[in-house]
Scaffold this motif. Structure first.
Motif, mmCIF file in Angstrom:
data_model
loop_
_atom_site.group_PDB
_atom_site.id
_atom_site.type_symbol
_atom_site.label_atom_id
_atom_site.label_comp_id
_atom_site.label_asym_id
_atom_site.label_seq_id
_atom_site.Cartn_x
_atom_site.Cartn_y
_atom_site.Cartn_z
ATOM 1 N N GLU A 93 -7.844 75.011 -16.593
ATOM 2 C CA GLU A 93 -6.741 75.848 -16.114
ATOM 3 C C GLU A 93 -5.661 74.970 -15.499
ATOM 4 O O GLU A 93 -5.946 74.112 -14.673
ATOM 5 N N MET A 94 -4.421 75.228 -15.939
ATOM 6 C CA MET A 94 -3.246 74.517 -15.444
ATOM 7 C C MET A 94 -2.184 75.558 -15.109
ATOM 8 O O MET A 94 -2.298 76.722 -15.500
ATOM 9 N N ASN A 95 -1.118 75.123 -14.422
ATOM 10 C CA ASN A 95 -0.005 76.037 -14.158
ATOM 11 C C ASN A 95 0.500 76.621 -15.470
ATOM 12 O O ASN A 95 0.489 75.946 -16.509
ATOM 13 N N LEU A 96 0.953 77.869 -15.421
ATOM 14 C CA LEU A 96 1.435 78.573 -16.601
ATOM 15 C C LEU A 96 2.483 77.744 -17.350
ATOM 16 O O LEU A 96 3.437 77.253 -16.756
ATOM 17 N N MET A 143 -8.348 86.685 -13.909
ATOM 18 C CA MET A 143 -7.462 86.264 -12.826
ATOM 19 C C MET A 143 -7.651 87.076 -11.539
ATOM 20 O O MET A 143 -6.730 87.170 -10.728
ATOM 21 N N LYS A 144 -8.830 87.637 -11.341
ATOM 22 C CA LYS A 144 -9.093 88.409 -10.125
ATOM 23 C C LYS A 144 -8.796 87.550 -8.896
ATOM 24 O O LYS A 144 -9.256 86.415 -8.802
ATOM 25 N N ASN A 145 -8.012 88.095 -7.983
ATOM 26 C CA ASN A 145 -7.670 87.429 -6.710
ATOM 27 C C ASN A 145 -6.990 86.065 -6.899
ATOM 28 O O ASN A 145 -7.058 85.209 -6.027
ATOM 29 N N THR A 146 -6.336 85.877 -8.027
ATOM 30 C CA THR A 146 -5.667 84.611 -8.301
ATOM 31 C C THR A 146 -4.162 84.851 -8.370
ATOM 32 O O THR A 146 -3.679 85.470 -9.308
ATOM 33 N N PRO A 147 -3.413 84.377 -7.357
ATOM 34 C CA PRO A 147 -1.967 84.631 -7.311
ATOM 35 C C PRO A 147 -1.133 83.711 -8.203
ATOM 36 O O PRO A 147 0.049 83.954 -8.385
ATOM 37 N N LEU A 148 -1.731 82.656 -8.748
ATOM 38 C CA LEU A 148 -0.992 81.713 -9.590
ATOM 39 C C LEU A 148 -1.004 82.145 -11.052
ATOM 40 O O LEU A 148 -2.067 82.447 -11.583
ATOM 41 N N PRO A 149 0.123 82.141 -11.734
ATOM 42 C CA PRO A 149 0.086 82.330 -13.183
ATOM 43 C C PRO A 149 -0.443 81.036 -13.815
ATOM 44 O O PRO A 149 -0.011 79.944 -13.447
ATOM 45 N N LEU A 150 -1.391 81.162 -14.727
ATOM 46 C CA LEU A 150 -2.064 79.990 -15.286
ATOM 47 C C LEU A 150 -2.127 80.038 -16.807
ATOM 48 O O LEU A 150 -2.048 81.112 -17.405
ATOM 49 N N SER A 151 -2.311 78.876 -17.393
ATOM 50 C CA SER A 151 -2.676 78.751 -18.802
ATOM 51 C C SER A 151 -4.049 78.094 -18.821
ATOM 52 O O SER A 151 -4.339 77.218 -18.003
ATOM 53 N N VAL A 152 -4.879 78.516 -19.764
ATOM 54 C CA VAL A 152 -6.221 77.952 -19.874
ATOM 55 C C VAL A 152 -6.434 77.427 -21.288
ATOM 56 O O VAL A 152 -6.113 78.100 -22.267
ATOM 57 N N ALA A 153 -6.957 76.203 -21.358
ATOM 58 C CA ALA A 153 -7.336 75.608 -22.637
ATOM 59 C C ALA A 153 -8.853 75.633 -22.720
ATOM 60 O O ALA A 153 -9.538 75.175 -21.803
ATOM 61 N N PHE A 154 -9.371 76.191 -23.805
ATOM 62 C CA PHE A 154 -10.808 76.200 -24.049
ATOM 63 C C PHE A 154 -11.123 74.977 -24.911
ATOM 64 O O PHE A 154 -10.440 74.718 -25.916
ATOM 65 N N ILE A 155 -12.153 74.222 -24.513
ATOM 66 C CA ILE A 155 -12.400 72.898 -25.078
ATOM 67 C C ILE A 155 -13.849 72.803 -25.554
ATOM 68 O O ILE A 155 -14.775 73.182 -24.827
ATOM 69 N N ASP A 156 -14.059 72.253 -26.754
ATOM 70 C CA ASP A 156 -15.422 72.132 -27.282
ATOM 71 C C ASP A 156 -16.117 70.898 -26.694
ATOM 72 O O ASP A 156 -15.519 70.134 -25.910
ATOM 73 N N ALA A 157 -17.373 70.693 -27.080
ATOM 74 C CA ALA A 157 -18.181 69.604 -26.521
ATOM 75 C C ALA A 157 -17.610 68.223 -26.834
ATOM 76 O O ALA A 157 -17.839 67.270 -26.086
ATOM 77 N N ALA A 158 -16.854 68.108 -27.912
ATOM 78 C CA ALA A 158 -16.255 66.828 -28.285
ATOM 79 C C ALA A 158 -14.930 66.579 -27.560
ATOM 80 O O ALA A 158 -14.327 65.520 -27.703
ATOM 81 N N GLY A 159 -14.471 67.565 -26.783
ATOM 82 C CA GLY A 159 -13.225 67.409 -26.037
ATOM 83 C C GLY A 159 -12.001 67.973 -26.726
ATOM 84 O O GLY A 159 -10.887 67.859 -26.216
ATOM 85 N N LYS A 160 -12.178 68.588 -27.889
ATOM 86 C CA LYS A 160 -11.045 69.127 -28.657
ATOM 87 C C LYS A 160 -10.671 70.522 -28.153
ATOM 88 O O LYS A 160 -11.525 71.382 -27.957
ATOM 89 N N ILE A 161 -9.371 70.742 -27.933
ATOM 90 C CA ILE A 161 -8.885 72.060 -27.518
ATOM 91 C C ILE A 161 -9.046 73.029 -28.685
ATOM 92 O O ILE A 161 -8.556 72.773 -29.787
ATOM 93 N N VAL A 162 -9.726 74.135 -28.424
ATOM 94 C CA VAL A 162 -9.971 75.162 -29.429
ATOM 95 C C VAL A 162 -8.824 76.171 -29.437
ATOM 96 O O VAL A 162 -8.283 76.510 -30.488
ATOM 97 N N ASN A 163 -8.473 76.674 -28.267
ATOM 98 C CA ASN A 163 -7.332 77.588 -28.139
ATOM 99 C C ASN A 163 -6.822 77.557 -26.710
ATOM 100 O O ASN A 163 -7.511 77.087 -25.798
ATOM 101 N N ILE A 164 -5.587 78.048 -26.529
ATOM 102 C CA ILE A 164 -4.929 78.089 -25.220
ATOM 103 C C ILE A 164 -4.434 79.513 -25.001
ATOM 104 O O ILE A 164 -3.832 80.105 -25.888
#
Length: 148
Positions: free
Chosen positions: A124-127, A79-100
């Motif tokens: 990345e989406m809003n927290l 989150m260097k230089n990023t003022p927004l709190p965010l949530s990130v979903a990591f997604i595999d090649a098939a489109g499935k969310i692996v973890n958030i």
């Protein structure tokens, strides 16, 4: 005194130009997560992914940034230089969310995809967006751009 003012003014102008350059125009795409639609900017190049959402002060409720990676691997975000709190979903090649992961503003902590599970995307989406929409690991994100 005059030289100090000129240097200070030049520094402000350069910072504004740099910030403007950081808010580069990216292609957008509409993704789906269950019944929810997401308007996502797409960061494909190394430079686009490095800048990400830096310097952004706000983001609309159903907007985000999709990071597309060149090869399947464990990926980490910060989150260097990023003022927004965010949530990130990591997604595999098939489109499935692996973890958030939830991320706090202006931190250098690494937030990574689950080790041993290669991912090709990060969204990345809003927290709290994923939690509020009851979107969890295992759910598929639709309409992802094709991989190269």
């Amino acid at each position: 005194m005059k030289n100090s003012f000129i240097r200070y003014s030049l520094a402000i102008v350069l910072a504004a130009c740099a910030t403007g350059a950081m808010a580069q125009q990216l292609k957008t795409t509409q993704l789906s997560a269950g019944m929810h639609l997401i308007q996502a900017e797409v960061a494909v190049t190394d430079d686009q992914r490095e800048v990400g959402l830096m310097y952004r002060e706000k983001m609309p409720a159903n907007a985000g940034m999709l990071f597309v990676f060149g090869a399947p691997a464990t990926q980490c975000m910060w989150m260097k230089n990023t003022p927004l709190p965010l949530s990130v979903a990591f997604i595999d090649a098939a489109g499935k969310i692996v973890n958030i992961e939830d991320m706090q503003p202006h931190t250098l902590d690494s937030h990574c995809s689950t080790k041993g599970v290669p991912v090709r995307y990060a969204l990345e989406m809003n927290l709290g967006w994923f939690r509020q929409k009851n979107i969890k690991p295992g759910i598929t994100i639709g309409n992802l751009p094709p991989l190269r």
